[in-house]
Design an enzyme around this catalytic site. Structure first.
Site, PDB file in Angstrom:
ATOM      1  N   HIS A 153       9.006   6.022   4.942  1.00 45.31           N
ATOM      2  CA  HIS A 153       8.418   6.851   5.992  1.00 45.31           C
ATOM      3  C   HIS A 153       7.713   5.964   6.990  1.00 45.31           C
ATOM      4  CE1 HIS A 153       5.749   6.501   2.515  1.00 45.31           C
ATOM      5  NE2 HIS A 153       4.753   6.399   3.380  1.00 45.31           N
TER       6      HIS A 153
ATOM      7  N   GLY B  35       0.790  -1.224   0.000  1.00 43.98           N
ATOM      8  CA  GLY B  35       0.000   0.000   0.000  1.00 43.98           C
ATOM      9  C   GLY B  35       0.823   1.276   0.000  1.00 43.98           C
TER      10      GLY B  35
HETATM   11  P1  5GP Z   1       2.018   5.712   2.027  1.00 42.73           P
HETATM   12  O1  5GP Z   1       0.692   5.577   1.344  1.00 42.73           O
HETATM   13  O2  5GP Z   1       3.154   5.753   1.017  1.00 42.73           O
HETATM   14  O3  5GP Z   1       2.269   4.730   3.133  1.00 42.73           O
HETATM   15  O4  5GP Z   1       1.981   7.098   2.781  1.00 42.73           O
HETATM   16  C1  5GP Z   1       2.136   8.319   2.159  1.00 42.73           C
HETATM   17  C2  5GP Z   1       1.473   9.337   3.037  1.00 42.73           C
HETATM   18  O5  5GP Z   1       1.919  10.623   2.624  1.00 42.73           O
HETATM   19  C3  5GP Z   1      -0.048   9.343   2.944  1.00 42.73           C
HETATM   20  O6  5GP Z   1      -0.603   9.105   4.224  1.00 42.73           O
HETATM   21  C4  5GP Z   1      -0.385  10.733   2.414  1.00 42.73           C
HETATM   22  O7  5GP Z   1      -1.547  11.292   2.996  1.00 42.73           O
HETATM   23  C5  5GP Z   1       0.857  11.522   2.764  1.00 42.73           C
HETATM   24  N1  5GP Z   1       1.133  12.609   1.859  1.00 42.73           N
HETATM   25  C6  5GP Z   1       1.085  12.572   0.490  1.00 42.73           C
HETATM   26  N2  5GP Z   1       1.413  13.762  -0.019  1.00 42.73           N
HETATM   27  C7  5GP Z   1       1.691  14.570   1.035  1.00 42.73           C
HETATM   28  C8  5GP Z   1       2.087  15.945   1.131  1.00 42.73           C
HETATM   29  O8  5GP Z   1       2.277  16.663   0.154  1.00 42.73           O
HETATM   30  N3  5GP Z   1       2.274  16.438   2.388  1.00 42.73           N
HETATM   31  C9  5GP Z   1       2.079  15.672   3.509  1.00 42.73           C
HETATM   32  N4  5GP Z   1       2.276  16.265   4.695  1.00 42.73           N
HETATM   33  N5  5GP Z   1       1.707  14.372   3.446  1.00 42.73           N
HETATM   34  C10 5GP Z   1       1.515  13.843   2.230  1.00 42.73           C
END
Ligand code: 5GP
Ligand code: ZN
Length: 112
Positions: free
Chosen positions: A98, A91
């Site tokens: 992160h 996902g």
């Molecule tokens: P993943 O889906 O890769 O585990 O998590 C990526 C996270 O980054 C998501 O929860 C999404 O809401 C967050 N995210 C995506 N773009 C941005 C952004 O431009 N700024 C911030 N603060 N969070 C972001």
């Protein structure tokens, strides 16, 4: 490199930062899934958790250490969840590793 989180590290895209040191940055998730939802990222670009090398083990530990320290600071001493979505099946949507920290609501199991 066209990486969203590298741009946040560089200050080219704004983020609500809650902590920064020479190794990591922590900032609130733009689409919070809990009353507390922030991300801890390394300043170094690493695309996938599976790209970690043995030289990154301090960094990996520092991400975890920072996550729990900030969770307590953000009022989550009674419990919280850390998540690292990894690759497509995990996902992951942003390919710069992160650690999500979510808290101040009751978590359930299993996750979706
Ligand atoms: P993943 O889906 O890769 O585990 O998590 C990526 C996270 O980054 C998501 O929860 C999404 O809401 C967050 N995210 C995506 N773009 C941005 C952004 O431009 N700024 C911030 N603060 N969070 C972001
Ligand atoms: Zn990056």
């Amino acid at each position: 490199m066209d990486c969203l989180f590298c741009k946040i590290v560089a200050g080219e895209i704004p983020a609500k930062k809650i902590y920064e040191d020479e190794h990591v940055v922590a900032f609130h998730d733009i689409a919070g899934q809990a009353p507390v939802h922030f991300l801890v990222i390394p300043k170094k670009h690493i695309s996938l958790l599976t790209d970690l090398s043995v030289d990154d083990t301090f960094l990996a530990g520092h991400i975890l250490y920072t996550a729990q320290r900030l969770a307590k600071e953000q009022g989550c001493a009674e419990g919280f969840r850390v998540v690292m979505n990894t690759n497509d099946m995990g996902g992951q949507t942003v390919y710069h590793i992160h650690m999500h920290v979510l808290g101040q609501r009751q978590m359930s199991w299993p996750p979706g």
